[in-house]
Structure formats: structure tokens, C-alpha cells
Write an enzyme that holds these catalytic residues in place. Structure first.
Site, PDB file in Angstrom:
ATOM      1  N   HIS A  14       0.710  -1.084   0.001  1.00  0.00           N
ATOM      2  CA  HIS A  14       0.098  -0.065  -0.097  1.00  0.00           C
ATOM      3  C   HIS A  14       0.697   1.214   0.135  1.00  0.00           C
ATOM      4  CE1 HIS A  14      -1.467   3.274   2.753  1.00  0.00           C
ATOM      5  NE2 HIS A  14      -2.179   3.338   1.908  1.00  0.00           N
ATOM      6  N   HIS A  71      -8.105  -4.910  17.775  1.00  0.00           N
ATOM      7  CA  HIS A  71      -9.081  -5.612  18.210  1.00  0.00           C
ATOM      8  C   HIS A  71      -8.453  -7.133  18.145  1.00  0.00           C
ATOM      9  CE1 HIS A  71      -9.692  -5.217  14.017  1.00  0.00           C
ATOM     10  NE2 HIS A  71     -10.122  -6.598  13.843  1.00  0.00           N
TER      11      HIS A  71
END
Length: 300
Positions: A106, A175
Site C-alpha cells: 500500500h 481488536h
């Protein structure tokens, strides 16, 4: 606006064209070109490849968009700018190779300007690049990080270390309590040292991307793989999707500002799998990714 829009646009569109030319030469197939307009203001050019010779999916997007009120994702660090008119311009890319031994990558470089009648424009740059391997190779990660470090060297000895740590912190799935990949460099809200310095640093990052990434792909593109590797790649791609949809400020900004959904979500891989409470078997290459490569360290 007082910032040089034409200078920014010339760099960003030129960068998109140069990167796509190199990727097309590497893949052997052409990228699709898709121009679009945004009802509230501005538009962009999306360059996409799907089911290419090498890339399973990839996109290199240019956007130049404007609006009357900055969304929350853009003012998290600058709450005093909430409600200002804004202009954003940049290039964002994500590349998903088919071969699991070739990492996903990316890169994003961008400039924001927030305007208010009677007050001076507030501008800042942001961006960076990072790599997400499925099967880690230490020399590949070292090459990627060294290229980032060399690109930033002219801007101060401490810059790479600061932006490397920022990248490790940003591309982290809270998370899951794990990094997205092996990092790279990341920066945001950059306006110290004047416009020319900040723009030059942003250009250095954008211009270094193919030098950081393509040699890694060239080295691994012919590595044989089977269903086991493809299965693990699809499972790990699930983490990429989770980060982009839950934590990524760029994705949230695009969606909150009424951006073009097809272009925003081109970052998502085409084939993904999720499993309940899956753990890699000890002593396998899959376990090595977790034990070695998803541990932030001094790669350069």
C-alpha cells in the site's frame, strides 16, 4: 487557495502515470482507466487491474476533491478545523499479487487544505507506504525499509525512525492485537518546516515506492505455490479487510465525505477467508509469520 494547486496536481497525476507504466510492464497487462466526478466537487482517475498476469487485483487512484465541511475523520487531530471548507488531493494505491510469496503493498501521498473566509489556509501533507507479506523473507523486508530510510535521509537523521514507529503504531489491528504487516513509514498532519520541505518529503515517498516494492516482487514472482499457500493468503487477507474497514482513516474519510465507493474499496482483495479461532501449527512457515515478521523491529 494560496497553496499551488497546479504544482500539486502535476506531481500527483505524473506519479500515478509513472507507477502504472511500471506496473503494466511488470504484469504484462494494461490497467483500466476510469475517470469520475464527485457531485459535491472534484473527481479523480482510477487505474485498475483485475485478474492480470501477475496482480490478482490492484488500483492506483488519483483524486482531487473539495467540500464545504471537513468530516470528522479529517479533523480528529485538528478539531478546531471542523466545519471548514476543504480541498484534498493525492494518490493512493494497493496491490494484491496472486502469488502468496509476493507481499501485498500500500502507498498513499496526499495534501489537505482547509479554508475559511478572512483567514489563512491551513494545509498539511500525509502519506507513507507499507508492506504485508504472507510468507516473510528477511531480505525483502530489509530492502523495503532501507529504501524508505534512504528516501527520507535528506530530511533529517531522525525522520525515518519517527515515521517507521508511526507506521507500526498506525497499521495495528487493536481488536486483534497484531500489526497488519511489516510496516514501512507513515506520517500525517505534516506542515513543519514550510510548504516546500513538506511537499519535497511527500514527493520523495511517492517516488520511492516502486524501488522499494518491485524488486521484492521480481525476486519472488516465480516461487511455486499450492492450495495451502493460497488458503493462508486468503485467511491473512481477512486481516487487511478488517483494518481497512475498521481503522483506516483514509477509507473512513472517503466514505464520510461522499467519495466514490468503487475507488475507495478497490483496496480490498478479491478472495478472502475467515475462520473461527484458527491458529497456525508450530514450526510451520505460517507460524513464522506471527513469531518473526509480525513483531515490529529494526528491519533497515
Amino acid at each position: 487557495m494560496s497553496t499551488p494547486t497546479s504544482q500539486l496536481k502535476a506531481f500527483f497525476t505524473g506519479l500515478q502515470a509513472r507507477i502504472v507504466d511500471q506496473l503494466e510492464a511488470f504484469d504484462g497487462q494494461a490497467f483500466r482507466t476510469d475517470s469520475w466526478q464527485r457531485p459535491e466537487g472534484g473527481g479523480g482517475i482510477s487505474r485498475l487491474i483485475e485478474e492480470g498476469g501477475f496482480f490478482e487485483r490492484g488500483g492506483v487512484n488519483f483524486s482531487h476533491v473539495t467540500g464545504q465541511s471537513l468530516p470528522a475523520s479529517a479533523t480528529a487531530v485538528r478539531p478546531q478545523l471542523a466545519g471548514r471548507a476543504w480541498e484534498a488531493m493525492g494518490v493512493s494505491l494497493v496491490l494484491h499479487p496472486r502469488n502468496p510469496y509476493c507481499p501485498t503493498a500500500h502507498m498513499n501521498v496526499r495534501c489537505f487544505v482547509a479554508s475559511k473566509p478572512g483567514e489563512e489556509d491551513v494545509w498539511w501533507f500525509g502519506g507513507g507506504m507499507d508492506m504485508t507479506p504472507y510468507y516473510g523473507q528477511r531480505e525483502d523486508v530489509a530492502h523495503f525499509h532501507r529504501t524508505c530510510k534512504e528516501a527520507l535521509a535528506p530530511f533529517g537523521d531522525e525522520v525515518y525512525a519517527k515515521y517507521k514507529a508511526w507506521c507500526d503504531d498506525y497499521f495495528f489491528l487493536k481488536h486483534r492485537n497484531e500489526p497488519r504487516g511489516v510496516g514501512g513509514v507513515f506520517f500525517d498532519d505534516l506542515n513543519e518546516g514550510g510548504f516546500e520541505r513538506c511537499f519535497a518529503l511527500t514527493q520523495a515517498i511517492g517516488n520511492a515506492f516502486t524501488s522499494a516494492y518491485l524488486p521484492v516482487l521480481a525476486k519472488r514472482r516465480d516461487t511455486p505455490f499450492g492450495e495451502r499457500e493460497r488458503d493462508f493468503q486468503a485467511y491473512r487477507r481477512g486481516r487487511y479487510v478488517e483494518f481497512n474497514l475498521v481503522w483506516d482513516r483514509g477509507t473512513l474519510f472517503g466514505l464520510q465525505s461522499g467519495g466514490r465507493t468503487e475507488s475507495i474499496l478497490m483496496s480490498l482483495p478479491p478472495i478472502v477467508k475467515w475462520r473461527y479461532d484458527w491458529q497456525p501449527e508450530a514450526g510451520t512457515p505460517e507460524a513464522e509469520l506471527y513469531e518473526v515478521f509480525l513483531k515490529p523491529q529494526d528491519w533497515a
